[in-house]
Design a protein around this motif. Structure first.
Motif, PDB file in Angstrom:
ATOM      1  N   GLN A 238       0.844  -1.185   0.000  1.00  0.00           N
ATOM      2  CA  GLN A 238       0.000   0.000   0.000  1.00  0.00           C
ATOM      3  C   GLN A 238       0.879   1.234   0.000  1.00  0.00           C
ATOM      4  O   GLN A 238       1.871   1.315   0.698  1.00  0.00           O
TER       5      GLN A 238
ATOM      6  N   ALA B 199      -9.240   9.435  -8.640  1.00  0.00           N
ATOM      7  CA  ALA B 199      -9.458   8.122  -9.233  1.00  0.00           C
ATOM      8  C   ALA B 199      -8.980   8.102 -10.674  1.00  0.00           C
ATOM      9  O   ALA B 199      -8.992   9.123 -11.367  1.00  0.00           O
TER      10      ALA B 199
ATOM     11  N   GLY C  50      -3.861   5.478  -4.284  1.00  0.00           N
ATOM     12  CA  GLY C  50      -4.374   4.433  -3.399  1.00  0.00           C
ATOM     13  C   GLY C  50      -3.966   3.028  -3.779  1.00  0.00           C
ATOM     14  O   GLY C  50      -4.625   2.066  -3.387  1.00  0.00           O
ATOM     15  N   GLU C  51      -2.879   2.858  -4.502  1.00  0.00           N
ATOM     16  CA  GLU C  51      -2.498   1.547  -5.043  1.00  0.00           C
ATOM     17  C   GLU C  51      -2.185   0.531  -3.950  1.00  0.00           C
ATOM     18  O   GLU C  51      -1.466   0.814  -2.996  1.00  0.00           O
TER      19      GLU C  51
ATOM     20  N   CYS D 189     -10.624  -6.513  -3.827  1.00  0.00           N
ATOM     21  CA  CYS D 189     -10.052  -5.213  -3.481  1.00  0.00           C
ATOM     22  C   CYS D 189     -10.703  -4.655  -2.220  1.00  0.00           C
ATOM     23  O   CYS D 189     -11.896  -4.863  -1.978  1.00  0.00           O
TER      24      CYS D 189
ATOM     25  N   THR E 115     -11.689   0.880  -3.345  1.00  0.00           N
ATOM     26  CA  THR E 115     -10.771   0.664  -4.461  1.00  0.00           C
ATOM     27  C   THR E 115     -11.398  -0.287  -5.469  1.00  0.00           C
ATOM     28  O   THR E 115     -12.337  -1.018  -5.155  1.00  0.00           O
ATOM     29  N   ARG E 116     -10.824  -0.285  -6.692  1.00  0.00           N
ATOM     30  CA  ARG E 116     -11.309  -1.153  -7.757  1.00  0.00           C
ATOM     31  C   ARG E 116     -10.128  -1.858  -8.432  1.00  0.00           C
ATOM     32  O   ARG E 116      -8.983  -1.428  -8.319  1.00  0.00           O
TER      33      ARG E 116
ATOM     34  N   THR F 109     -14.350  -5.242  -8.485  1.00  0.00           N
ATOM     35  CA  THR F 109     -13.553  -5.375  -7.270  1.00  0.00           C
ATOM     36  C   THR F 109     -12.966  -6.768  -7.054  1.00  0.00           C
ATOM     37  O   THR F 109     -12.279  -6.987  -6.055  1.00  0.00           O
TER      38      THR F 109
ATOM     39  N   CYS G 260      -5.129  -3.085  -6.972  1.00  0.00           N
ATOM     40  CA  CYS G 260      -6.297  -2.268  -6.621  1.00  0.00           C
ATOM     41  C   CYS G 260      -5.873  -0.806  -6.461  1.00  0.00           C
ATOM     42  O   CYS G 260      -4.761  -0.517  -6.020  1.00  0.00           O
ATOM     43  N   ALA G 261      -6.767   0.099  -6.818  1.00  0.00           N
ATOM     44  CA  ALA G 261      -6.487   1.535  -6.678  1.00  0.00           C
ATOM     45  C   ALA G 261      -7.821   2.283  -6.688  1.00  0.00           C
ATOM     46  O   ALA G 261      -8.878   1.716  -6.963  1.00  0.00           O
ATOM     47  N   ASN G 262      -7.751   3.586  -6.380  1.00  0.00           N
ATOM     48  CA  ASN G 262      -8.958   4.409  -6.358  1.00  0.00           C
ATOM     49  C   ASN G 262      -9.573   4.508  -7.734  1.00  0.00           C
ATOM     50  O   ASN G 262      -8.878   4.452  -8.739  1.00  0.00           O
TER      51      ASN G 262
END
Length: 290
Positions: free
Chosen positions: A29, A38, A210-211, A232, A236-237, A263, A288-290
């Motif tokens: 993170q 995003a 947000g990775e 995720c 996050t997606r 997700t 995953c990230a924003n």
């Protein structure tokens, strides 16, 4: 120009030792200063081709103004343990993600289809795709790691088996590390008499807002079919997809490795028609990230 490779410190035999499931580890993170935005235009485009018993490819194309940042695929139908997704990678120009399915040398009596899935987005800052190849191999297994340019993170992976006309060499690992990808392959249970090698593609970008990397394992067992999902965290997606088989010794094929929702990444594998006497498991990677 092919790049050389060394022995894999995470070979399928070594990685299989230990057996306990990872249990949805969240790795890497990032602590990013200031406000984060995003990644815009994120979508999943999925397409399924005809159902028959011949080798075939399917391309999932991104909408205008977006590029492939990750992808995967699935095989559905008959004889799944005998059909390999031997090519899974973005096409030149990064407008589509392509998946090729091929039967093993024994063939399949029934019909099967290829599904390709592309993760598409407005190009994030620093987006670049880099590729390389392993040295030719006469061995039963081979692997290759491709690193991203300095300062960039790997968010997507592609791989291909080159040199085998049928699925006699299995594309069994497509791993996403923070700064590189690893592609690994293994000859099937009957072996392959000629040389073969692996192509590896890393989809790289500046660190995403947000990775995080989420990794989850199935149970280490002798079950003929196994699957696992990596989910995720809230907010996050999925921006990248990866998967691998641990154990299996070339007698287990990936039948699914893709984002099955915004997700969730799903990875599934099945033993071939001869079965496998030992234990094995599958692992799913979600960037995953924003």
């Amino acid at each position: 120009m092919r790049e050389g490779s060394n022995r894999n410190p995470w070979s399928r035999r070594t990685a299989a030792v230990g057996g306990a499931a990872l249990g949805a580890l969240v790795l890497g993170q990032l602590a990013l200063a200031g406000p984060v935005a995003a990644v815009p235009g994120l979508s999943i485009k999925t397409t399924t081709g005809p159902s028959n018993s011949v080798a075939k490819s399917q391309n999932a194309t991104c909408p205008a103004g977006t590029k492939v940042i990750g992808g995967g695929g699935a095989i559905t139908g008959s004889g799944l343990g005998q059909v390999g997704m031997d090519i899974m990678r973005p096409l030149v120009g990064s407008d589509a993600y392509s998946v090729t399915g091929r039967e093993d040398e024994n063939g399949v009596a029934g019909n099967w289809a290829v599904t390709a899935s592309a993760l598409c987005a407005t190009p994030p800052p620093g987006l670049v795709t880099v590729s390389g190849s392993s040295a030719p191999s006469f061995g039963t297994s081979n692997w290759f790691e491709k690193s991203c340019p300095a300062g960039k993170h790997a968010i997507g992976v592609g791989g291909a088996v080159v040199g085998a006309s049928n699925s006699e060499v299995i594309l069994e690992d497509l791993r996403i590390n923070q700064n590189s990808v690893v592609v690994a392959g293994a000859e099937d249970g009957t072996g392959f008499a000629d040389t073969w090698w692996l192509d590896a593609t890393a989809i790289c970008a500046d660190p995403l807002p947000g990775e995080q990397r989420v990794i989850d394992d199935s149970v280490y067992s002798s079950a003929g079919v196994q699957s696992v999902t990596a989910t995720c965290p809230p907010g996050t997606r999925v921006h990248g997809v990866g998967g691998e088989i641990l154990g299996g010794d070339g007698q287990v094929r990936l039948t699914e490795m893709r984002a099955t929702s915004s997700t969730v990444v799903t990875v599934r594998a099945m033993e071939d028609e001869n079965g496998f006497s030992g234990n094995w498991k599958v692992r799913a990677y979600a960037v995953c990230a924003n």
